[in-house]
Design a protein around this motif. Structure first.
Motif, PDB file in Angstrom:
ATOM      1  N   GLY A   1       0.797  -1.036   0.040  1.00  0.00           N
ATOM      2  CA  GLY A   1       0.040  -0.006   0.113  1.00  0.00           C
ATOM      3  C   GLY A   1       0.585   1.472   0.122  1.00  0.00           C
ATOM      4  O   GLY A   1       0.515   2.297   0.323  1.00  0.00           O
ATOM      5  N   SER A   2       2.115   1.100  -0.596  1.00  0.00           N
ATOM      6  CA  SER A   2       2.901   2.428  -0.539  1.00  0.00           C
ATOM      7  C   SER A   2       2.438   3.470  -1.600  1.00  0.00           C
ATOM      8  O   SER A   2       3.001   4.462  -1.863  1.00  0.00           O
ATOM      9  CB  SER A   2       4.326   1.975  -0.803  1.00  0.00           C
ATOM     10  OG  SER A   2       4.533   1.454  -2.016  1.00  0.00           O
ATOM     11  N   GLY A   3       1.790   3.078  -2.536  1.00  0.00           N
ATOM     12  CA  GLY A   3       1.357   3.949  -3.766  1.00  0.00           C
ATOM     13  C   GLY A   3       2.199   3.700  -4.833  1.00  0.00           C
ATOM     14  O   GLY A   3       2.143   4.405  -5.765  1.00  0.00           O
ATOM     15  N   SER A   4       3.280   2.663  -4.930  1.00  0.00           N
ATOM     16  CA  SER A   4       3.981   2.466  -5.859  1.00  0.00           C
ATOM     17  C   SER A   4       4.334   1.080  -6.006  1.00  0.00           C
ATOM     18  O   SER A   4       4.264   0.364  -4.912  1.00  0.00           O
ATOM     19  CB  SER A   4       5.263   3.463  -5.995  1.00  0.00           C
ATOM     20  OG  SER A   4       6.171   2.876  -4.593  1.00  0.00           O
ATOM     21  N   ILE A   5       4.857   0.498  -7.033  1.00  0.00           N
ATOM     22  CA  ILE A   5       5.080  -0.949  -7.073  1.00  0.00           C
ATOM     23  C   ILE A   5       6.662  -1.191  -7.072  1.00  0.00           C
ATOM     24  O   ILE A   5       7.221  -0.621  -8.093  1.00  0.00           O
ATOM     25  CB  ILE A   5       4.562  -1.418  -8.405  1.00  0.00           C
ATOM     26  CG1 ILE A   5       2.744  -1.222  -8.080  1.00  0.00           C
ATOM     27  CG2 ILE A   5       4.609  -3.010  -8.310  1.00  0.00           C
ATOM     28  CD1 ILE A   5       2.085  -1.848  -9.627  1.00  0.00           C
ATOM     29  N   ASP A   6       7.225  -1.645  -6.191  1.00  0.00           N
ATOM     30  CA  ASP A   6       8.691  -2.122  -6.496  1.00  0.00           C
ATOM     31  C   ASP A   6       8.853  -3.487  -7.207  1.00  0.00           C
ATOM     32  O   ASP A   6       7.848  -4.240  -7.297  1.00  0.00           O
ATOM     33  CB  ASP A   6       9.370  -2.133  -5.202  1.00  0.00           C
ATOM     34  CG  ASP A   6       8.821  -3.305  -4.176  1.00  0.00           C
ATOM     35  OD1 ASP A   6       8.245  -4.172  -4.784  1.00  0.00           O
ATOM     36  OD2 ASP A   6       8.863  -3.199  -2.865  1.00  0.00           O
ATOM     37  N   PHE A   7       9.890  -3.754  -7.452  1.00  0.00           N
ATOM     38  CA  PHE A   7      10.268  -5.055  -8.227  1.00  0.00           C
ATOM     39  C   PHE A   7       9.931  -6.270  -7.886  1.00  0.00           C
ATOM     40  O   PHE A   7       9.285  -7.158  -8.389  1.00  0.00           O
ATOM     41  CB  PHE A   7      11.890  -5.021  -8.862  1.00  0.00           C
ATOM     42  CG  PHE A   7      12.099  -6.158  -9.691  1.00  0.00           C
ATOM     43  CD1 PHE A   7      11.446  -6.574 -10.845  1.00  0.00           C
ATOM     44  CD2 PHE A   7      12.996  -7.290  -8.914  1.00  0.00           C
ATOM     45  CE1 PHE A   7      11.801  -7.640 -11.632  1.00  0.00           C
ATOM     46  CE2 PHE A   7      13.141  -8.540  -9.665  1.00  0.00           C
ATOM     47  CZ  PHE A   7      12.666  -8.623 -11.008  1.00  0.00           C
ATOM     48  N   ASP A   8      10.077  -6.444  -6.490  1.00  0.00           N
ATOM     49  CA  ASP A   8       9.588  -7.681  -5.824  1.00  0.00           C
ATOM     50  C   ASP A   8       8.299  -8.111  -5.902  1.00  0.00           C
ATOM     51  O   ASP A   8       7.711  -8.965  -6.307  1.00  0.00           O
ATOM     52  CB  ASP A   8      10.209  -7.664  -4.128  1.00  0.00           C
ATOM     53  CG  ASP A   8      11.523  -7.862  -4.109  1.00  0.00           C
ATOM     54  OD1 ASP A   8      12.141  -8.304  -4.922  1.00  0.00           O
ATOM     55  OD2 ASP A   8      12.135  -7.329  -3.087  1.00  0.00           O
TER      56      ASP A   8
END
Length: 232
Positions: free
Chosen positions: A211-218
């Protein structure tokens, strides 16, 4: 009575020597000619056809001479410019804009079986709460045809040789290491997928597990790899 050989003059001796030499040279030339005829023809090295801008398009996996240097580096075309040049995102993390086709070539992609996954199998089989949560999310996506089609497009790219990392880099236009909602929208548009606002929100939240507002690679890779295990 003197023999005929006794009357041979030095001039006649020289003439005989020249005649023998010519005969020997002719025989040698004939032998060499026969050897040349028996030699197999030299192989013709094929020359690579000159590439044109229309030979490339966005999303293509290529190799290019980054910064004009001699080394070829693998990357993916992120943008095709109207002047016939291309923006490339390299696997090294570097980006380069307006690359001319003279500095590019198509990359050779090793085809991977559809069952090949990069996440350890024991992790996939394990009843890990995180994995179970992602699988539950995937089930929800599969129940919505529009969202399933969107993930099918990405999964097909991976089946055709692209890795999760390459897809992530391609969507990550600014190279920040995180995907924004706008970048996801643009990434799907390049594949001919146009999602509504609500559809995009559901799909984005499916990737953005923290729910950080962005999508990381993992977050991106685990959902895609789990989806590929059972896309139906």
């Amino acid at each position: 009575m003197a023999s005929a050989e006794a009357f041979d003059t030095p001039a006649k001796g020289k003439a005989k020597a020249r005649s023998k030499s010519r005969t020997k040279d002719k025989k040698k030339g004939k032998d060499e000619h026969e050897e040349d005829e028996n030699k197999p023809p030299m192989p013709i090295t094929p020359t690579e056809p000159k590439l044109k801008p229309e030979d490339f398009e966005e999303m293509d996996l290529v190799e290019a001479r980054f910064d004009g240097k001699s080394k070829w580096i693998k990357g993916r075309i992120t943008y095709a410019r109207k002047d016939g040049t291309f923006d490339i995102r390299y696997e090294t993390g570097d980006s380069e804009n307006s690359v001319d086709v003279s500095m590019m070539r198509h990359a050779k992609v090793a085809q991977k079986p559809a069952t090949t996954i990069s996440i350890p199998k024991k992790f996939l089989d394990k009843a890990d709460p995180r994995v179970m949560e992602v699988k539950s999310t995937i089930s929800t996506i599969k129940s919505k045809p529009g969202l399933k089609l969107a993930l099918d497009v990405l999964a097909n790219q991976m089946d055709n040789g692209s890795t999760a990392e390459e897809l992530f880099m391609m969507i990550d236009r600014d190279g920040s290491g995180d995907l924004t909602k706008d970048e996801m929208v643009e990434g799907f548009k390049k594949h001919g997928i146009s999602l509504g606002v609500m559809q995009m929100r559901i799909l984005f939240d499916a990737f953005d597990r923290d729910g950080s507002g962005s999508i990381d690679f993992d977050e991106f890779s685990i959902l895609m790899e789990l989806y590929r295990v059972d896309p139906n």
